[in-house]
Design an enzyme around this catalytic site. Sequence first.
Site, short mmCIF file in Angstrom:
data_model
loop_
_atom_site.label_atom_id
_atom_site.label_comp_id
_atom_site.label_asym_id
_atom_site.label_seq_id
_atom_site.Cartn_x
_atom_site.Cartn_y
_atom_site.Cartn_z
N LYS A 256 0.92 -1.45 -0.25
CA LYS A 256 -0.20 0.20 -0.12
C LYS A 256 0.99 1.18 0.62
CE LYS A 256 -2.87 2.72 3.24
NZ LYS A 256 -4.44 2.61 4.25
N LYS A 268 -10.27 13.04 7.90
CA LYS A 268 -9.82 12.76 9.58
C LYS A 268 -9.27 13.78 10.15
CE LYS A 268 -6.89 8.49 8.38
NZ LYS A 268 -7.14 7.72 8.77
N ARG A 342 -7.53 -0.77 0.72
CA ARG A 342 -8.38 -1.38 0.30
C ARG A 342 -8.38 -1.22 -1.32
NH1 ARG A 342 -12.85 -2.22 4.36
NH2 ARG A 342 -11.01 -0.73 5.92
#
Length: 489
Positions: A256, A268, A342
């Site tokens: 990643k 965030k 992901r």
Amino acid sequence: MELNFNVSVADVTKGKGGLLVVFADDGLKMIERRCVCRPMAEKALADAKDSKVVEYVYAAHKDLKYEYVVAMPLRLEAFQSADDQIRTAAAKAMDFARKRNLGKVSFLLETKKALEALDKVVEGVAIGAYLYTEYKDQSFALKEMAVELLVAKDQAATARKLVAQRETVCKAVNASRDIINRPGSDLTPEGIAAHAKKLANKYKMQFTLLKDADLVKGGFVGVHAVGVGSVNPPVMFAMYYQGGRGSTPDIALVGKGISFDTGGIDLKPFDHMWEMKTDMAGAGAVIHVMQAVAELGLKKNVLAIIPSAENRPDAKAYLPGDVLRYKNGVTVEVHSTDAEGRLVLADGLIWAQEKFKATRILDVATLTGACVRALGAQFTGLMCNDPALAKKLTDCGAKRGEKFWPLPLPVEYEEMLLSSVAKVKNIGGALAGASTAGLFLQRFIGEGVSWAHLDIAGTASYEGRQRYYLQPGATGVMVRTLTEFIAGL
Ligand code: BES
Ligand code: ZN
Ligand code: ZN
């Protein structure tokens, strides 16, 4: 700090200058019966038994010409594994020398038992000596240190090989820490690719770069969507080291490479966001495993794939509710732009299988806060569809001081990922977040492909004070384990 390792034949009565280190293990098996240092080692061990505050015992020894001699008890920090105690003791001995401006440290590893510690000593020294200095002034930079390993005569040749090999791997670990620690604005996706390309050229690896336009053309919707909100365009690249036979990879590593994770439109909170500069730690590890593999000249075909993007909000950024249609037919509804890892890994997994015909794949990712909550900072989450592969990885990790803990990929939780609009959504809900992320990735693994997902969200970096032999910041986790694993394939 520049470290110069050197293996010599042990004769402490002839050595001089710097620091001599002896290890006082239980039963004192690491020190010869007749050695002049033995009484100190006995004392160090006795002191450590009585009290937990003794780190070492040292003295100027009347029969020896070293400036200092220290005995490091190995039962002191009982909260560490035996191997980690050796690594930590070696790192502490280096600190001792550094504080006293000594230019040389000699480790006495004369007995058979002590020789078993050799690789751990090199790791403790080399990994322990690392500091991220790019933004520190020159006076902070540390100078050279000679590290002498004193072994029995008949062991010298074996020891030399082992030391060279460990040194190579530790250099790769520290190089990965350097790029993982680098601030987000200094290391863009294209910057990560340029860094990897330099290594690929140096070691004559094949290097394939997909720029943003190529991602669009190639149908790599995940990397493109996550990166589209940033002025720093996304990329995906492959490094291919062909040291073995055959035309397909023996192993594919997918890392990643989120150069910075703001969360995107689902921004965030501010407090720990800065730590998200390490959200490319999977990529950092994988790129430098390639360095170690090439430098060691392993006779394997190893593929590395890095999907890389900056996850950042903007007028053009991808949105919650968007649906991505992946090349393998899976459609994904985006329920959180912060579950971006992901989304990019899915493209990496597809590319590894479709283009490079990989049948054994490991992905490495700072993927979920849920994994950190479940396992804390010392265990990498291991999710795997192949028990034999899981065991091998766990064994290699244990050997190299990088611990795994298995997490399940339960069919029962598949329904948490179902979407009313697409085949799946990219988050599973509040519970079992590490496993649902693993289940998501599994959707991109073909029939018969052996695969493990390594969630390093907790282990890739940490803040606070020195832990064991590691300084705060990036740990370079997985470089040692994966290199060990590939060597044993
Ligand atoms: N990069 C983070 C995961 C992370 C968290 C790494 C803490 C290191 C330390 C990842 O992209 C993320 O934001 N995950 C979300 C997923 C959630 C939205 C389902 C998380 O874990 O909160
Ligand atoms: Zn995120
Ligand atoms: Zn992330």
